[in-house]
Design a protein around this motif. Structure first.
Motif, short mmCIF file in Angstrom:
data_model
loop_
_atom_site.label_atom_id
_atom_site.label_comp_id
_atom_site.label_asym_id
_atom_site.label_seq_id
_atom_site.Cartn_x
_atom_site.Cartn_y
_atom_site.Cartn_z
N ALA A 29 38.16 23.95 43.82
CA ALA A 29 38.88 25.02 44.50
C ALA A 29 37.90 25.95 45.22
CB ALA A 29 39.73 25.80 43.50
N GLN A 30 36.78 26.25 44.58
CA GLN A 30 35.78 27.11 45.19
C GLN A 30 35.21 26.50 46.46
OE1 GLN A 30 32.79 28.21 42.28
NE2 GLN A 30 34.36 28.74 40.76
N GLN A 47 48.82 28.70 33.83
CA GLN A 47 47.93 29.85 33.83
C GLN A 47 46.74 29.63 34.75
OE1 GLN A 47 46.73 31.11 29.91
NE2 GLN A 47 45.15 32.50 30.69
N LEU A 48 46.18 28.43 34.72
CA LEU A 48 45.05 28.12 35.58
C LEU A 48 45.44 28.17 37.05
CD1 LEU A 48 42.16 27.17 36.10
CD2 LEU A 48 42.92 24.81 35.66
N VAL A 49 46.58 27.57 37.37
CA VAL A 49 47.04 27.58 38.75
C VAL A 49 47.28 29.00 39.24
CG1 VAL A 49 49.00 26.99 40.24
CG2 VAL A 49 48.01 25.25 38.75
N SER A 50 47.88 29.83 38.41
CA SER A 50 48.12 31.23 38.78
C SER A 50 46.81 31.96 39.04
CB SER A 50 48.90 31.94 37.67
OG SER A 50 50.18 31.39 37.52
N GLU A 51 45.83 31.70 38.19
CA GLU A 51 44.52 32.33 38.36
C GLU A 51 43.85 31.90 39.65
OE1 GLU A 51 40.17 32.54 36.13
OE2 GLU A 51 41.93 31.88 35.00
N SER A 54 45.52 33.50 42.60
CA SER A 54 45.20 34.92 42.72
C SER A 54 43.83 35.14 43.34
CB SER A 54 45.25 35.58 41.33
OG SER A 54 44.17 35.16 40.52
N GLN A 55 42.99 34.11 43.28
CA GLN A 55 41.65 34.17 43.87
C GLN A 55 41.64 33.66 45.31
OE1 GLN A 55 39.46 31.78 41.08
NE2 GLN A 55 39.39 33.37 39.51
#
Length: 261
Positions: A29-30, A47-51, A54-55
């Motif tokens: 993703a980065q 939770q990971l997808v939401s995080e 959000s980035q």
């Protein structure tokens, strides 16, 4: 280092809810990949997808069991139709059942192969079928250094990883003329929930680093336990254009624990 060939690509990562799979997902993703994250752990995956979103990253959750052939076929089709053409696949889902051969239950043996071997086959087959039409793609299977060196009480895990390692090499050979590269990253002991589940004492990491004559296991010459990010770095390299002439390769990332075997 800045890697190319990842930005804008749809990347499927299995076992993405924790451990090495999660680290790979974050790093992809980065680097600008659109990550489609596959795992059975719905809450952790969401939770990971939401995080990641959000980035500012593009990420979708795909709740599926890689050992379920039809679920894999459906998931890959949905990603192709709703997210985009898959250009990257990382097979990172895995399970480990430890125990002596005489104590290993049939269901533990079968489940190990269902995820570690059959899951790699199902997912790779479904994804490469589409990649081949586009004449491009990169696949990395997360194997294990246990695939090349016998381990006591880990027969199912070692055998399943050896099978998925050779499968990935065969996959690479069959699809090389269609410009699809397939490689393996084989970690040694890595600080993940799977690894910690094996520890019986608080000094589990120190014991792994030191090794054990009783179980014929060398320690780690670099004198440190790998982090999931160490493995993810190797995966990203093999996916990137910087590895464009590398295929059928097994990159061992174990701090020297298997002496380069």
């Amino acid at each position: 280092m800045s890697y190319t060939g990842i930005d804008g690509n749809v990347a499927v990562v299995t076992g993405a809810a924790q451990g090495i799979g999660e680290a790979v997902a974050r790093l992809l993703a980065q680097y600008g990949a659109i990550v489609a994250l596959v795992d059975q752990q719905e809450a952790a995956l969401s939770q990971l997808v939401s995080e990641l979103r959000s980035q500012g990253h593009q990420a979708v959750a795909c709740v599926a069991d890689v050992s379920d052939r039809q679920a894999v076929e459906d998931t890959v089709q949905q990603i192709e139709e709703n997210v985009g053409p898959i250009g990257i696949l990382v097979n990172a889902a895995g399970v480990l059942h430890a125990g002596t051969v005489s104590e290993l239950k049939d269901e533990e043996w079968m489940r190990t192969f269902d995820v570690n071997t059959h899951g790699v086959f199902y997912m790779s087959r479904a994804v490469v079928r589409n990649m081949s039409k586009r004449q491009t793609g990169a696949v990395v299977t997360v194997g294990s250094n246990a695939a090349s060196v016998p381990r006591m009480h880990m027969s199912a895990y070692a055998a399943s990883k050896a099978a998925s390692t050779m499968f990935t090499k065969c996959l690479a050979l069959e699809y090389a003329n269609q410009h699809i590269r397939c490689n393996i990253v084989s970690p040694g002991s890595t600080d993940t929930p799977m690894q910690r589940a094996l520890w019986q004492e608080e000094d589990g990491a120190e014991a792994v680093i030191a090794g054990s004559l009783k179980t014929y296991r060398l320690g780690i010459p670099l004198n440190r336990m790998a982090l999931p990010s160490d493995i993810a770095d190797a995966v990203i390299f093999l996916i990137s254009d910087q590895a464009r002439h590398i295929t059928m390769h097994n990159l061992c990332v174990d701090g020297g624990a298997t002496l380069g075997v």
